[in-house]
Design an enzyme around this catalytic site. Structure first.
Site, PDB file in Angstrom:
ATOM      1  N   HIS A  21      41.231  47.507  38.908  1.00 44.52           N
ATOM      2  CA  HIS A  21      40.511  47.596  40.187  1.00 44.52           C
ATOM      3  C   HIS A  21      40.089  46.218  40.672  1.00 44.52           C
ATOM      4  CE1 HIS A  21      40.049  52.008  40.448  1.00 44.52           C
ATOM      5  NE2 HIS A  21      40.223  51.911  39.134  1.00 44.52           N
ATOM      6  N   ASP A 113      35.897  49.659  47.069  1.00 46.69           N
ATOM      7  CA  ASP A 113      36.904  50.428  46.345  1.00 46.69           C
ATOM      8  C   ASP A 113      36.731  51.897  46.731  1.00 46.69           C
ATOM      9  OD1 ASP A 113      38.223  51.994  44.275  1.00 46.69           O
ATOM     10  OD2 ASP A 113      38.313  50.156  43.087  1.00 46.69           O
TER      11      ASP A 113
END
Ligand code: UDP
Length: 454
Positions: A21, A113
């Site tokens: 991520h 995110d």
């Protein structure tokens, strides 16, 4: 001095923690910074510490002290962690934006995110542009989106994106998320939360490129304002237009780079099978032993990333017995490895970053997905992109030694091996074109900047 610099706008970047991520979001941040935006990265304390040395001009703000609370292994395990992260993150993110309001660079945009959907509420409450960033493929998200509507028991707003032959998604065991009660395991239900309120995002960015997922993108454009901005590989490997962008600058584990490079430098072009299952997936003892057998018996060299937690599962004396042809190590700079001429193919768990990296470096793949979106990526590498094969696996994802051995031969020297290689080289060229001047990802990034600045 900092106060006097002219920036087009200030963006707070908010990644979920985890190697897969942080890497793409930091990389996209570097692209935005190269286009004149000021970047502040808000992340957990442990991640901030790891990013620190390479942040360059990016400011760093810890917004949750995971170190003192045990991270994912603290009280309540994964669920407890998520709750604490949200409670602290929501408060401190809001405080951060308010504090920066009084500076020369008030925040204009929150790039978050997509796995942290509550961040969009904060963006909207504070009057910021909210951009969701997906660190997974468009296809994986399209697949989840259909599941989301199944859970809601509502008809999909558009016909589902067809993925015939897609195997069932495996799901890692996360007991702290509670017992299985509905159609999908609790982890999937948790993942599907990323669609909560997504229609309110000003833009939805993907670490992908247009040509790679053209049809899925067209399908998704009916739902949201989607923009591919990838691959988010350091610019030095692609278009070379971003200064000092040579590595991810973030490693969960210490890479044994010198040893890997020294070893690879002695190997012939295309002679090495690189094996890695990324940061999160683990092979069990039985699968480790099958892999070990296959690698030991191939005619090729191999570089196998065996994380410290898995080392005890290697067959005894494996490293000694294969010392002539193999190197086993706990972590490497995967980018440098994949860019090396000696690499002939990559046995991968098909995490999205690893998949995109292999495509961007023109390296054929053998897909051994373990769970979740990895199954979609493996499916596409074989069915859509023609860059490799997936060994046949049983219901539990177990693959035999003979099957791994067969696939290595097929990709390394079979007739189809040449086709896989030339297809991979084509994806590599298209990746470079996408991020270069005039390319689709570059154009989308400019559009995102314009949206933030407007
Ligand atoms: N990676 C690395 N060294 C290794 C193994 C992996 O630098 O020895 C990096 C890899 O380049 C990729 C990331 O770790 O960027 C893994 O992300 P991916 O999405 O492939 O898998 P995940 O770890 O999230 O399952």
């Amino acid at each position: 001095m900092e106060e006097e610099r002219a920036y087009k706008a200030h963006v707070v970047v908010f990644p979920l923690d985890g190697q897969g991520h942080i890497n793409p979001m930091l990389q996209f941040s570097k692209r935005l910074a190269s286009k004149g935006l000021k970047i502040t990265v808000a992340a957990t304390t442990s991640n901030i510490k790891t990013i620190e040395a390479t942040a360059g001009s990016m400011a760093l703000e810890p917004i949750y002290d995971d170190c003192s609370e045990g991270g994912w292994h603290g009280q309540g395990e994964f669920k407890g962690y998520l709750e604490r992260f949200e409670a602290s993150g929501a408060r401190r993110l809001t405080e951060l934006v308010k504090r920066l309001e009084k500076t020369a660079h008030p925040v204009k945009c929150l790039l978050y995110d997509a796995n942290l959907p509550w961040a969009l509420n904060i963006a909207k409450q504070l009057g910021l542009v909210g951009i969701a960033f997906f660190t997974q493929s468009c296809a994986a998200i399209a697949n989840y989106y259909s599941m989301h509507y199944e859970v809601l028991a509502k008809p999909l707003p558009v016909a589902a994106y067809p993925m015939p032959g897609l195997p069932k998604l495996g799901v890692p065991c996360m007991p702290s998320l509670g017992p299985e009660t509905g159609r999908y395991p609790p982890l999937i239900v948790h993942i599907l939360k990323q669609f909560d309120g997504i229609e309110n995002a000003d833009c939805i960015a993907f670490n992908s490129y247009d040509k790679l997922e053209e049809e899925v993108m067209e399908w998704m454009a009916n739902l949201w304002p989607v923009m591919t901005v990838g691959p988010t590989i350091p610019s030095a490997y692609l278009d070379k237009r971003v200064n000092d962008d040579e590595s991810y600058g973030f490693n969960l584990y210490k890479p044994n780079n010198d040893a890997c490079m020294k070893w690879l430098n002695k190997k012939e072009t295309g002679s090495v099978v690189y094996v890695s299952f990324g940061s999160a997936a683990r092979l069990n003892a039985k699968q480790m032993s099958e892999m070990a057998w296959a690698l030991k018996h191939t005619n090729y060299n191999f570089l196998w990333i065996v994380k410290a937690a898995e080392e005890s599962l290697l067959p005894s004396n494996f490293a000694e017995e294969t010392a002539g042809k193999g190197l086993v190590t706990t972590w490497c700079s995967q980018l440098e490895v994949l860019a090396h001429h000696a690499i002939g193919c990559f046995i991968s768990h098909c995490g999205w970053n690893s998949t995109v990296e292999a495509l961007s470096f023109g390296v054929p793949l053998i897909g051994m997905p373990r769970f979740l979106d990895q199954m979609v990526n493996a499916h596409f590498l074989q069915q859509a992109w023609g860059v490799g094969v997936n060994p046949r696996a049983d219901e539990e994802g177990f693959v035999t030694r003979e099957e791994i051995y067969r696939c290595i031969r097929e990709v390394m020297d079979g007739e189809r091996g040449q086709t896989f290689k030339s297809n991979a080289i084509r994806w590599k060229q298209l990746a470079r074109e996408a991020v270069d001047e005039g390319g689709s990802s570059n154009k989308h990034t400019d559009e995102i900047v314009a949206r933030i600045v407007s």
